[in-house]
Every structure is written in structure tokens, then in C-alpha cells.
Design a protein around this motif. Structure first.
Motif, short mmCIF file in Angstrom:
data_model
loop_
_atom_site.label_atom_id
_atom_site.label_comp_id
_atom_site.label_asym_id
_atom_site.label_seq_id
_atom_site.Cartn_x
_atom_site.Cartn_y
_atom_site.Cartn_z
N HIS A 204 -3.45 10.74 3.36
CA HIS A 204 -2.79 11.71 2.49
C HIS A 204 -3.67 12.27 1.77
CE1 HIS A 204 0.93 10.19 4.34
NE2 HIS A 204 0.71 9.19 3.87
N LEU A 205 -4.37 13.70 2.06
CA LEU A 205 -5.20 14.30 1.40
C LEU A 205 -6.32 13.35 0.71
CD1 LEU A 205 -2.65 16.60 -0.24
CD2 LEU A 205 -4.15 16.91 1.77
N GLY A 206 -6.95 12.37 1.23
CA GLY A 206 -7.93 11.40 0.75
C GLY A 206 -7.22 10.34 0.07
N LYS A 207 -5.94 10.25 0.01
CA LYS A 207 -5.27 8.99 -0.39
C LYS A 207 -4.65 8.12 0.36
CE LYS A 207 -4.89 10.98 -4.98
NZ LYS A 207 -3.95 11.30 -6.23
N SER A 208 -4.28 7.01 0.36
CA SER A 208 -3.49 5.96 0.99
C SER A 208 -2.20 5.53 0.15
CB SER A 208 -4.27 4.65 1.58
OG SER A 208 -3.64 3.86 2.01
N ASN A 209 -1.29 5.54 0.71
CA ASN A 209 -0.06 5.03 -0.08
C ASN A 209 -0.10 3.33 0.11
OD1 ASN A 209 1.05 7.29 -0.88
ND2 ASN A 209 2.28 7.60 0.86
N PHE A 210 0.18 2.86 -1.21
CA PHE A 210 0.01 1.15 -1.15
C PHE A 210 1.52 0.95 -1.58
CE2 PHE A 210 -4.73 0.45 -2.28
CZ PHE A 210 -5.14 1.09 -0.62
N GLY A 211 2.10 0.10 -0.95
CA GLY A 211 3.50 -0.75 -1.38
C GLY A 211 3.11 -2.06 -1.84
N GLY A 215 7.71 -3.92 -5.38
CA GLY A 215 8.60 -2.98 -4.85
C GLY A 215 8.30 -1.76 -5.17
N HIS A 216 6.97 -1.39 -5.99
CA HIS A 216 6.67 -0.15 -6.27
C HIS A 216 5.66 0.40 -5.30
CE1 HIS A 216 3.09 -1.60 -8.45
NE2 HIS A 216 2.70 -0.21 -8.09
N VAL A 217 5.87 1.91 -5.07
CA VAL A 217 4.51 2.40 -4.34
C VAL A 217 3.70 3.48 -4.89
CG1 VAL A 217 4.36 3.83 -2.13
CG2 VAL A 217 6.28 2.14 -2.40
N ALA A 218 2.44 3.45 -4.77
CA ALA A 218 1.56 4.25 -5.42
C ALA A 218 0.67 4.82 -4.41
CB ALA A 218 0.69 3.50 -6.34
N ALA A 219 -0.17 6.11 -4.74
CA ALA A 219 -1.03 6.97 -4.05
C ALA A 219 -2.27 6.28 -4.54
CB ALA A 219 -0.83 8.31 -3.91
#
Length: 239
Positions: A204-211, A215-219
Motif C-alpha cells: 500500500h503505497l510503500g507501506k504494509s499493514n501489520f496486525g 488486535g490493532h492494525v497499523a500501516a
């Protein structure tokens, strides 16, 4: 009479030429506007897919949380179904969730699970059947990790105890992430510290989504932030 005809013919030709020039100008303006707008539209589409991916990861984390709550605080690891398929190609954690009734799935030559279990950027048609995705092509779980003392550790293949000391800081432990093989195909497992092979994917535009385990998710920026904050030394680009 003939002079008038010549004049009218000349005027007619001039009008045709002028109209053609106008048309070319309009086409040129449209082309310029399109070239200006398309990047913005593509970015908006990519942001929408990134938001969809975040929501999908949150849903998956909830499902994994339900599983661990029902399993006496044992959380699934990447090969969560190896106990049930020790010598076959179906050990991926998604097949365990399916077998235990936490998600829907179907056997179509191999196991397929809900399409929402893979990143919204995955478009490779061969991975999908009947609006499902192959169980090996889901969000990835870690195969390796860094212990609290800084040394490298290998994740238990099937499950790990949430109360274990190395997993107690749930808000910083990356449990699932956008991931792919070195060739760019989505994959269900990745290594934090591998120099090649299955790894984080900057979808995603040079980012990866981490879960995360809590339980929280961050780019997370890849490779910059992923390398400096999480010591991830390699990444792939999803094809």
C-alpha cells in the motif's frame, strides 16, 4: 455564378479546417487533464484498498482471538493445521480455522477460504476460485521473531502460548501482515529476519499493514520503519 461558388467553396473549406483544429485542441486538453487526474485517482483507489485491508485484518484478528480464547490461551501459528495434516500440503493456519468452524471454506482440488483473508491488492486470478482464496495465499504469520533479549527465535509451527514471556507485549508483536514470496506471490507465512524467501510485502503505497497480537492494525513503512523498528531486513513487492 462561378465566382460565388468558388467563394462559398473556399469558406466551406476554411470552416472545415477550423473545426478540425478545434477538435484537436479539445482532445489535447482532455489528454492533459486525464494525465493530471489519473495519478490522483489511482492513489485514491489504492487508499481505499488499504482501508479495506485494515478492516479485513481486524476481522481476522478477532477470529484468531476467538480461537485462542476457546483454546485455553493457545494462539494459532503459521502451520496451525500441521497436527491434522502432518505430511500433506494443508498445514496453513487458515485450514485449521476452517476445520474448527471459525471460518467458511471449501475443498476445490485444495483448500480455499474466504477471500477477505488476503490483501485487497492481491489480483492474481489463479489464487481465486468461487470468490474464495487458496488457504496458502492469505495474510502471513511470522516464522521467526526476536526474543526479548534480542536474539533470533523460531516460532512454534502449530501454536504458541499467549502467556509466554516472549509474546507478553502484545501491542508490539506482529501477528499477521501483508506478505509475499520473493517472487511477489501472496503467502501465508513470512520471516522477520530472513535475507530472502517469504517476507513482508509493501502493498500500500510503500507501506504494509501489520496486525498486532493485541488486535490493532497499523500501516508500517517498508522497508524504512519495518527495518528500524521491527528489524525486518527484507521485503517483497506484490505482483
Amino acid at each position: 455564378m462561378s465566382i460565388v461558388n468558388k467563394k462559398s467553396q473556399t469558406e466551406f473549406v476554411k470552416i472545415n479546417i477550423f473545426t478540425l483544429i478545434e477538435l484537436l485542441v479539445v482532445i489535447a486538453i482532455i489528454a492533459i487533464l486525464a494525465s493530471m487526474l489519473l495519478p490522483a485517482l489511482n492513489q485514491a483507489r489504492d487508499r481505499a484498498k488499504a482501508i479495506s485491508c485494515v478492516n479485513q485484518q481486524k476481522q481476522l484478528l478477532l477470529t484468531l482471538g476467538f480461537y485462542s480464547n476457546d483454546s485455553n490461551e493457545w494462539a494459532l501459528s503459521y502451520n496451525g493445521n500441521k497436527t491434522y495434516y502432518p505430511t500433506t500440503g494443508y498445514p496453513a493456519y487458515a485450514t485449521r480455522l476452517q476445520g474448527a468452524g471459525y471460518i467458511k471454506g471449501k475443498y476445490i482440488g485444495s483448500w480455499y477460504v474466504p477471500k477477505s483473508m488476503t490483501c485487497s491488492k492481491v489480483t492474481e486470478g489463479v489464487l481465486f476460485k468461487e470468490n474464495l482464496v487458496g488457504a496458502n495465499y492469505t495474510y502471513g504469520m511470522p516464522q521467526t521473531y526476536y526474543k526479548k533479549d534480542g536474539s533470533k527465535g523460531y516460532m512454534p509451527e502449530t501454536a504458541f502460548r499467549l502467556t509466554g514471556s516472549n509474546f507478553s507485549n502484545a501491542s508490539s508483536f506482529v501477528y499477521i501482515a501483508d506478505s509475499a514470496t520473493s517472487s511477489g506471490r501472496a503467502w501465508y507465512a513470512w520471516g522477520w529476519v530472513y535475507s530472502s524467501g517469504n517476507c513482508i510485502s509493501n502493498n500500500h503505497l510503500g507501506k504494509s499493514n501489520f496486525g498486532f497480537l493485541d488486535g490493532h492494525v497499523a500501516a508500517v513503512g517498508v522497508p524504512g520503519e519495518a527495518k528500524s523498528k521491527y528489524k525486518m531486513i527484507n521485503y517483497s513487492i506484490l505482483k
